[in-house]
Design an enzyme around this catalytic site. Structure first.
Site, mmCIF file in Angstrom:
data_model
loop_
_atom_site.group_PDB
_atom_site.id
_atom_site.type_symbol
_atom_site.label_atom_id
_atom_site.label_comp_id
_atom_site.label_asym_id
_atom_site.label_seq_id
_atom_site.Cartn_x
_atom_site.Cartn_y
_atom_site.Cartn_z
ATOM 1 N N TYR A 294 0.823 -1.218 0.000
ATOM 2 C CA TYR A 294 0.000 0.000 0.000
ATOM 3 C C TYR A 294 0.855 1.265 0.000
ATOM 4 O O TYR A 294 0.453 2.278 -0.583
ATOM 5 C CB TYR A 294 -1.010 -0.031 1.154
ATOM 6 C CG TYR A 294 -2.088 -1.045 0.857
ATOM 7 C CD1 TYR A 294 -3.037 -0.792 -0.130
ATOM 8 C CD2 TYR A 294 -2.107 -2.274 1.487
ATOM 9 C CE1 TYR A 294 -3.986 -1.740 -0.463
ATOM 10 C CE2 TYR A 294 -3.060 -3.232 1.163
ATOM 11 C CZ TYR A 294 -3.994 -2.947 0.186
ATOM 12 O OH TYR A 294 -4.928 -3.883 -0.168
ATOM 13 N N ARG B 42 1.491 1.869 -3.606
ATOM 14 C CA ARG B 42 0.281 2.389 -4.276
ATOM 15 C C ARG B 42 0.115 3.879 -3.953
ATOM 16 O O ARG B 42 -0.208 4.691 -4.784
ATOM 17 C CB ARG B 42 -0.985 1.651 -3.805
ATOM 18 C CG ARG B 42 -0.971 0.152 -3.867
ATOM 19 C CD ARG B 42 -1.418 -0.371 -5.225
ATOM 20 N NE ARG B 42 -0.380 -0.360 -6.219
ATOM 21 C CZ ARG B 42 0.682 -1.179 -6.242
ATOM 22 N NH1 ARG B 42 0.854 -2.092 -5.334
ATOM 23 N NH2 ARG B 42 1.580 -1.095 -7.194
ATOM 24 N N GLN C 114 -15.364 1.791 -5.724
ATOM 25 C CA GLN C 114 -14.612 0.686 -5.119
ATOM 26 C C GLN C 114 -13.133 1.050 -5.048
ATOM 27 O O GLN C 114 -12.342 0.321 -4.467
ATOM 28 C CB GLN C 114 -14.780 -0.575 -5.967
ATOM 29 C CG GLN C 114 -16.217 -1.057 -6.043
ATOM 30 C CD GLN C 114 -16.395 -2.086 -7.156
ATOM 31 O OE1 GLN C 114 -16.125 -3.259 -6.966
ATOM 32 N NE2 GLN C 114 -16.824 -1.641 -8.322
ATOM 33 N N ASN C 115 -12.786 2.188 -5.665
ATOM 34 C CA ASN C 115 -11.378 2.564 -5.749
ATOM 35 C C ASN C 115 -10.886 3.158 -4.442
ATOM 36 O O ASN C 115 -11.614 3.878 -3.758
ATOM 37 C CB ASN C 115 -11.163 3.573 -6.876
ATOM 38 C CG ASN C 115 -11.515 2.982 -8.224
ATOM 39 O OD1 ASN C 115 -11.672 1.769 -8.326
ATOM 40 N ND2 ASN C 115 -11.656 3.812 -9.232
ATOM 41 N N VAL C 116 -9.609 2.886 -4.146
ATOM 42 C CA VAL C 116 -9.018 3.454 -2.940
ATOM 43 C C VAL C 116 -8.192 4.697 -3.285
ATOM 44 O O VAL C 116 -7.638 5.334 -2.398
ATOM 45 C CB VAL C 116 -8.181 2.407 -2.169
ATOM 46 C CG1 VAL C 116 -9.073 1.302 -1.634
ATOM 47 C CG2 VAL C 116 -7.062 1.813 -3.027
ATOM 48 N N ASP C 117 -8.125 5.051 -4.580
ATOM 49 C CA ASP C 117 -7.431 6.293 -4.942
ATOM 50 C C ASP C 117 -8.351 7.484 -4.656
ATOM 51 O O ASP C 117 -9.519 7.315 -4.302
ATOM 52 C CB ASP C 117 -6.977 6.263 -6.415
ATOM 53 C CG ASP C 117 -8.143 6.260 -7.413
ATOM 54 O OD1 ASP C 117 -9.051 7.106 -7.280
ATOM 55 O OD2 ASP C 117 -8.153 5.411 -8.327
ATOM 56 N N HIS D 20 -14.269 0.519 -0.374
ATOM 57 C CA HIS D 20 -13.157 -0.360 0.000
ATOM 58 C C HIS D 20 -12.012 0.345 0.720
ATOM 59 O O HIS D 20 -10.919 -0.195 0.815
ATOM 60 C CB HIS D 20 -12.621 -1.086 -1.253
ATOM 61 C CG HIS D 20 -13.614 -2.049 -1.824
ATOM 62 N ND1 HIS D 20 -13.560 -2.522 -3.107
ATOM 63 C CD2 HIS D 20 -14.697 -2.637 -1.259
ATOM 64 C CE1 HIS D 20 -14.582 -3.365 -3.325
ATOM 65 N NE2 HIS D 20 -15.286 -3.436 -2.214
ATOM 66 N N THR E 10 -15.764 -1.285 -13.868
ATOM 67 C CA THR E 10 -15.693 -2.363 -12.873
ATOM 68 C C THR E 10 -16.109 -3.682 -13.500
ATOM 69 O O THR E 10 -17.059 -3.733 -14.285
ATOM 70 C CB THR E 10 -16.562 -2.075 -11.621
ATOM 71 O OG1 THR E 10 -16.590 -3.247 -10.796
ATOM 72 C CG2 THR E 10 -17.981 -1.663 -11.951
HETATM 73 P P1 OAD Z 1 -11.280 -5.059 -11.968
HETATM 74 O O1 OAD Z 1 -9.841 -5.060 -12.282
HETATM 75 O O2 OAD Z 1 -11.907 -6.313 -11.485
HETATM 76 O O3 OAD Z 1 -12.112 -4.603 -13.238
HETATM 77 C C1 OAD Z 1 -11.700 -3.503 -14.001
HETATM 78 C C2 OAD Z 1 -12.723 -3.218 -15.074
HETATM 79 O O4 OAD Z 1 -12.322 -2.039 -15.739
HETATM 80 C C3 OAD Z 1 -12.856 -4.326 -16.128
HETATM 81 O O5 OAD Z 1 -14.238 -4.574 -16.396
HETATM 82 C C4 OAD Z 1 -12.162 -3.695 -17.345
HETATM 83 O O6 OAD Z 1 -12.737 -4.145 -18.575
HETATM 84 C C5 OAD Z 1 -12.421 -2.243 -17.133
HETATM 85 N N1 OAD Z 1 -11.458 -1.315 -17.752
HETATM 86 C C6 OAD Z 1 -10.145 -1.500 -18.026
HETATM 87 N N2 OAD Z 1 -9.628 -0.389 -18.570
HETATM 88 C C7 OAD Z 1 -10.630 0.533 -18.625
HETATM 89 C C8 OAD Z 1 -10.724 1.886 -19.071
HETATM 90 N N3 OAD Z 1 -9.683 2.547 -19.552
HETATM 91 N N4 OAD Z 1 -11.933 2.500 -18.984
HETATM 92 C C9 OAD Z 1 -13.012 1.843 -18.484
HETATM 93 N N5 OAD Z 1 -12.983 0.581 -18.055
HETATM 94 C C10 OAD Z 1 -11.809 -0.069 -18.112
HETATM 95 O O7 OAD Z 1 -11.513 -3.854 -10.929
HETATM 96 P P2 OAD Z 1 -12.752 -3.584 -9.955
HETATM 97 O O8 OAD Z 1 -14.020 -4.081 -10.536
HETATM 98 O O9 OAD Z 1 -12.665 -2.166 -9.548
HETATM 99 O O10 OAD Z 1 -10.757 -4.431 -3.880
HETATM 100 O O11 OAD Z 1 -12.352 -4.504 -8.723
HETATM 101 C C11 OAD Z 1 -13.152 -4.498 -7.562
HETATM 102 C C12 OAD Z 1 -12.301 -4.696 -6.334
HETATM 103 O O12 OAD Z 1 -11.455 -5.832 -6.514
HETATM 104 C C13 OAD Z 1 -11.341 -3.573 -6.047
HETATM 105 O O13 OAD Z 1 -11.942 -2.509 -5.349
HETATM 106 C C14 OAD Z 1 -10.272 -4.233 -5.225
HETATM 107 C C15 OAD Z 1 -10.138 -5.520 -5.999
HETATM 108 O O14 OAD Z 1 -9.695 -6.603 -5.281
HETATM 109 C C16 OAD Z 1 -9.928 -4.189 -2.846
HETATM 110 O O15 OAD Z 1 -8.771 -3.897 -2.996
HETATM 111 C C17 OAD Z 1 -10.551 -4.318 -1.497
#
Ligand code: OAD
Length: 230
Positions: A53, A56, A86-89, A104, A171
């Site tokens: 972290y 990050r 869901q982003n931590v940024d 998160h 997401t």
């Molecule tokens: P993921 O990495 O699971 O999904 C990212 C999504 O973003 C995918 O559907 C991609 O197709 C899409 N993507 C990639 N590039 C993109 C762009 N330029 N514009 C738009 N979409 C794009 O990430 P999350 O769904 O956020 O938790 O993951 C959820 C949680 O899983 C996070 O909050 C984290 C992780 O483990 C914790 O750290 C607690």
């Protein structure tokens, strides 16, 4: 004013230079989530977890919000906008969004390991394993570990339940309970999904914008202004 709710994930920050988790070359290809994002990992190897972290947080210093974050913030001129992320940024806040709920946790904060109400803003990127809370206990990254309850979830349900328009952006909808929020919309709520790899959202009212966040938000902004603002 119509209520627009964004449910955002790592994809919205990808064009700012932050890796997503599950894409090819994503963070979970490089690290095992079980080694850096669970209570057991913190117990077993706090040095590794803290360093993950810290890196990050350090990377975030040089990251700027992209056009997608900016357009989401700009929509506050015409709509009542809530962002559930869901982003931590902190890129939504940096772009000017005033109503952001972090599901998160937040990279720029640390929390006590004994007092759940003690959460502080970090002044620099590095959290040291010698940094303690006033009760003398170790501070840890303010992250919701995998498998633990999401404290902001009830508030998020209420926000989604009041939405006229829900925008799911960047997401994979792989992680629960966050992914389940889409099931709490009102029947007449319009849903837009912005993602190059459109995840599945079951709603009669769903429209997919299969683009990256910046292009997708450009398109969506035009659609929203044309449809809802005269
Ligand atoms: P993921 O990495 O699971 O999904 C990212 C999504 O973003 C995918 O559907 C991609 O197709 C899409 N993507 C990639 N590039 C993109 C762009 N330029 N514009 C738009 N979409 C794009 O990430 P999350 O769904 O956020 O938790 O993951 C959820 C949680 O899983 C996070 O909050 C984290 C992780 O483990 C914790 O750290 C607690």
């Amino acid at each position: 004013m119509s209520k627009v709710v964004f449910l955002s994930g790592a994809g919205v920050s990808q064009e700012s230079g932050l890796k997503t988790f599950r894409d090819m070359d994503g963070l979970w290809e490089e690290y095992d989530v079980m080694d850096v994002c669970t209570p057991e990992a913190w117990e077993r190897n706090p040095v590794l977890v803290n360093e993950f972290y810290n890196q990050r947080r350090k990377q975030l210093i040089n990251c700027k919000p992209n056009k997608a974050h900016e357009l989401i913030a700009e929509l506050e001129k015409w709509f009542e906008v809530s962002v559930i992320t869901q982003n931590v940024d902190n890129l939504h806040e940096k772009a000017g969004s005033t109503n952001v709920l972090h599901l998160h946790g937040e990279l720029t904060k640390a929390r006590s390991t004994v007092d759940e109400n003690y959460i502080i803003d970090l002044k620099e990127w590095e959290l040291k394993l010698s940094d303690k809370c006033p009760k003398g206990a170790q501070l840890r990254p303010h992250i919701v570990w995998f498998g633990k309850a999401v404290p902001a979830f009830d508030e998020a349900i209420e926000i989604v339940n009041n939405a006229d328009i829900l925008v799911v952006i960047g997401t994979s909808l792989n992680v629960y309970p966050a992914a389940g929020l889409v099931n709490y919309i009102k029947e007449k709520c319009k849903v837009y999904v912005i993602d190059p790899e459109t995840p599945k959202v079951t709603s009669a009212n769903v429209e997919y914008i299969a683009e990256k966040a910046t292009i997708g938000m450009n398109k969506l902004t035009k659609i929203l202004l044309k449809t809802y603002i005269n």
